[in-house]
Each structure stands twice: as structure tokens, then as C-alpha cells.
Scaffold this active site. Structure first.
Site, short mmCIF file in Angstrom:
data_model
loop_
_atom_site.label_atom_id
_atom_site.label_comp_id
_atom_site.label_asym_id
_atom_site.label_seq_id
_atom_site.Cartn_x
_atom_site.Cartn_y
_atom_site.Cartn_z
N HIS A 147 0.58 -1.44 -0.21
CA HIS A 147 0.29 0.16 0.32
C HIS A 147 0.68 1.36 0.00
CE1 HIS A 147 -3.39 -3.19 1.43
NE2 HIS A 147 -2.46 -3.52 2.14
N GLU A 170 -0.73 -1.07 8.34
CA GLU A 170 -2.06 -2.06 9.10
C GLU A 170 -0.88 -2.97 9.95
OE1 GLU A 170 -3.50 -4.91 6.29
OE2 GLU A 170 -2.33 -3.13 5.14
N HIS A 187 3.69 -7.46 1.51
CA HIS A 187 3.27 -8.78 2.28
C HIS A 187 1.46 -9.19 1.97
CE1 HIS A 187 0.79 -4.60 2.43
NE2 HIS A 187 -0.57 -5.44 3.47
N ARG A 197 -2.03 -3.82 -6.16
CA ARG A 197 -1.08 -6.17 -6.38
C ARG A 197 0.06 -5.76 -7.39
NH1 ARG A 197 -6.09 -7.45 -8.60
NH2 ARG A 197 -7.40 -7.17 -6.30
#
Length: 225
Positions: A1, A18, A76, A96
Site C-alpha cells: 500500500h 496496518e 505483504h 497488487r
């Protein structure tokens, strides 16, 4: 991200940092957590062009009760047989890089975002991740303080028979409680709410001190952005 700066400039959005708490994992289950030591972004790009990046990715076996902080820019992925609780910035922006040859509902490969993904990719060591994970003034690493950064905090709270206060910030921030084991009661303004594994409560910012009583163990997050 992407991080906040890139997301705002390119996508008119915010970034996404996150944290994953492993709730359950099959024997041998793994996650991807960054790149293998010494691997560069150029080597990742070469591996993606070859069609198989597995040799440059850092695979980590995981077990229930472990926690992984994922700053924006860290490559990740969640492997098969892993159940996580994810606390994140309020953003669904994902680039992605690779999709394991899977097809979407329309029978076609899903869109990849390799160019943007490589632009935002960052390589971190453990000290750099912890510096972001506990970046809020006065934050300190401990067994029960799982993260305390500018975007959110995450704590593991163990109830007692007499009651344990939930983390609270005086300026008023939304909180969320997820019970990960045991059972008990959540006391709020004279009301009692049952708590057992899997129970999830969204706590509005207007509520102050709350108490968790019994034998429950819960993850409590506080939102900041």
C-alpha cells in the site's frame, strides 16, 4: 500500500498502514512479510517479470497470538490457513504485484499494479518498523501494547474479576473491542454487555471509561486517522 504522501498526490486518497494479529493458523501456515534479506526492489521487479517472485519474498511461519506491524510500503500477503484481525488506516487502496495465477469472477486474471507497487515499495529492517509502530509521543513497546502510532493504537487487554479499564484517550476517539479468548462482561454507563470469543463492539468517541470484567482477553484499538 502507498503512504499518505503518495496516495494523496497520485490517488487523492490516504495511505494504508496496518497491523495483523494472528487469531488462528494451520500447521505450517505462512505470511509474506517484506523481501528476503539483501533483496532489492530491482531484483523483485526482475522476479515479477519472470512470473515467479516467491524466491525473493520473505515467508514467515506464524502461530496464533503473534502480531505483525505492516507500515505502508512493505510487501505483504496472507497465506493459506491463516485467520487474522486487521487494524488499519481507513483506506482500501491496494497495489497488487502478483496474484498467483488466480482468476476473478469474470474468469479473467485480476488487475495488477506492478509499476505503482514498485514505486511505493519500501525495504525496512526491524528497528525501522518498530520506530513507526511506536512513533506516538510517549509510546513504549510492551507485551500488551501492540502498536501506538500516529494512525491507531492496539492493546491486548486481559479482564479481571474486579474489572479492567479499557484504553481511553481524553480527546475522544472511536474504539473497537474484539474478544479473542475467555468470556466476561463489558460495563458501559450502567449497562452490561456479554463478551465471549468473537464478540465485536464498536465504541463511539463520546463514551469515556469502560470496564472489561471476567476472564476475557480482548484486542482494543483506538482510531486516530
Amino acid at each position: 500500500h502507498p503512504d499518505d504522501e503518495y496516495a494523496a498526490r497520485v490517488e487523492n486518497d490516504r495511505g494504508k498502514t496496518e497491523i495483523w494479529y494472528i487469531l488462528d493458523a494451520d500447521e505450517g501456515a505462512r505470511i509474506v512479510f517484506g523481501l528476503r534479506a539483501g533483496v532489492t526492489s530491482e531484483e523483485l521487479a526482475d522476479a515479477l517479470r519472470s512470473g515467479d517472485p516467491s524466491g525473493v519474498l520473505n515467508y514467515i511461519p506464524v502461530r496464533a497470538g503473534e502480531c505483525y506491524f505492516i507500515p505502508a510500503g512493505l510487501a505483504h500477503a496472507i497465506g493459506k490457513g491463516v485467520l487474522i484481525a486487521e487494524i488499519q488506516q481507513n483506506c482500501d487502496l491496494t497495489y497488487r504485484l502478483y496474484d498467483y495465477g488466480r482468476l476473478g469472477k469474470d474468469g479473467r486474471p485480476r488487475e495488477l499494479h506492478v509499476e505503482k507497487g514498485l514505486e511505493v515499495l519500501k525495504i525496512f529492517d526491524e528497528a525501522q518498523i518498530d520506530a513507526i509502530r511506536y512513533s506516538r509521543a510517549g509510546a513504549s513497546k510492551s507485551a500488551d501494547s501492540l502498536a501506538d502510532c500516529e494512525y491507531f493504537s492496539l492493546s491486548r487487554v486481559s479482564a479481571t474479576p474486579d474489572g479492567t479499564s479499557l484504553p481511553y484517550e481524553s480527546q475522544g476517539s472511536m474504539r473497537h473491542l474484539l474478544c479473542i479468548g475467555g468470556e466476561g462482561e463489558l460495563l458501559c454507563d450502567g449497562e452490561i454487555y456479554p463478551v465471549s470469543r468473537g464478540a465485536s463492539y464498536l465504541i463511539p468517541a463520546c463514551l469515556g471509561d469502560l470496564t472489561l470484567r471476567g476472564s476475557a482477553v480482548a484486542l482494543v484499538s483506538v482510531g486516530r486517522s
